[in-house]
Design a protein around this motif. Sequence first.
Motif, short mmCIF file in Angstrom:
data_model
loop_
_atom_site.label_atom_id
_atom_site.label_comp_id
_atom_site.label_asym_id
_atom_site.label_seq_id
_atom_site.Cartn_x
_atom_site.Cartn_y
_atom_site.Cartn_z
N TYR A 48 0.80 -1.22 0.00
CA TYR A 48 0.00 0.00 0.00
C TYR A 48 0.84 1.28 0.00
O TYR A 48 0.28 2.37 0.06
N THR A 50 3.16 3.97 -1.68
CA THR A 50 3.68 4.59 -2.91
C THR A 50 4.15 5.99 -2.53
O THR A 50 3.58 6.63 -1.65
N ASN A 59 -3.55 6.04 -0.23
CA ASN A 59 -3.61 4.65 -0.67
C ASN A 59 -4.66 3.89 0.13
O ASN A 59 -4.48 3.62 1.31
N THR A 184 -4.36 7.42 -4.77
CA THR A 184 -3.24 7.09 -5.65
C THR A 184 -3.30 5.61 -6.02
O THR A 184 -3.08 5.24 -7.17
N THR A 185 -3.60 4.78 -5.01
CA THR A 185 -3.80 3.34 -5.24
C THR A 185 -5.04 2.91 -4.46
O THR A 185 -5.43 3.55 -3.49
N LYS A 189 -3.30 -1.55 -5.70
CA LYS A 189 -3.16 -1.45 -7.16
C LYS A 189 -3.27 0.01 -7.59
O LYS A 189 -4.11 0.74 -7.08
N PRO A 190 -2.43 0.42 -8.57
CA PRO A 190 -2.51 1.82 -9.07
C PRO A 190 -3.91 2.13 -9.58
O PRO A 190 -4.58 1.27 -10.14
N LYS A 191 -4.33 3.32 -9.36
CA LYS A 191 -5.66 3.76 -9.76
C LYS A 191 -5.70 4.06 -11.25
O LYS A 191 -4.83 4.53 -11.84
#
Length: 191
Positions: A48, A50, A59, A184-185, A189-191
């Motif tokens: 989680y 980033t 996140n 952001t995630t 997982k990236p958005k």
Amino acid sequence: MITSIKTIPISDLVANLHQFPESAFVPTEPVREFLERNLVDCDSLAPYLTWDRQHYTRNLIDRTPLYELMAICWEVGQASSVHNHRDQNCWMAVPMGRLQVENFHLIHQDLANGRCQLEPLNTIEMNISHPCAVDPNNPVHRVVNPRGFGQRAVSLHIYSRPFDTCVVYSPEQGTCGEIALHFTTEYGKPK
């Protein structure tokens, strides 16, 4: 004598939060005490986390109808805007580094005209053994990772109900406005 701090993985924190009844999210002390007793192992947060040199990252870890839990990653010197939480309770814990919460008293707000008046209340330091709850009577605040602290930080935020907008304030200019919030995630997982 050096003592180690006992921590739990984020999955255990989430499993425990799922057991909380709706009533536990109304007063601030039960969740704050829970965070004080259940320190999260930073390594378990790896999926989680980033980082962005320009802006802190939001996140999402878990969301239910009763609450949302996110990890916010702060580079040295980063800060949030002064903001509210849409009348939702908020709890914050810091499994890595330390942060300051600057609290404000909202004297006047005219959202339709974008005007406000705030006065500083106090500043609280959060670290691994000192989580905090936002005061429902004075919920306007900002979170800061001061340059003087000299290290990255991660904060866990629990909001008593999910929300996707908030009001941001400029105490210096006496202005305020509503903004949309984004992650952001989501779930690692990236958005």
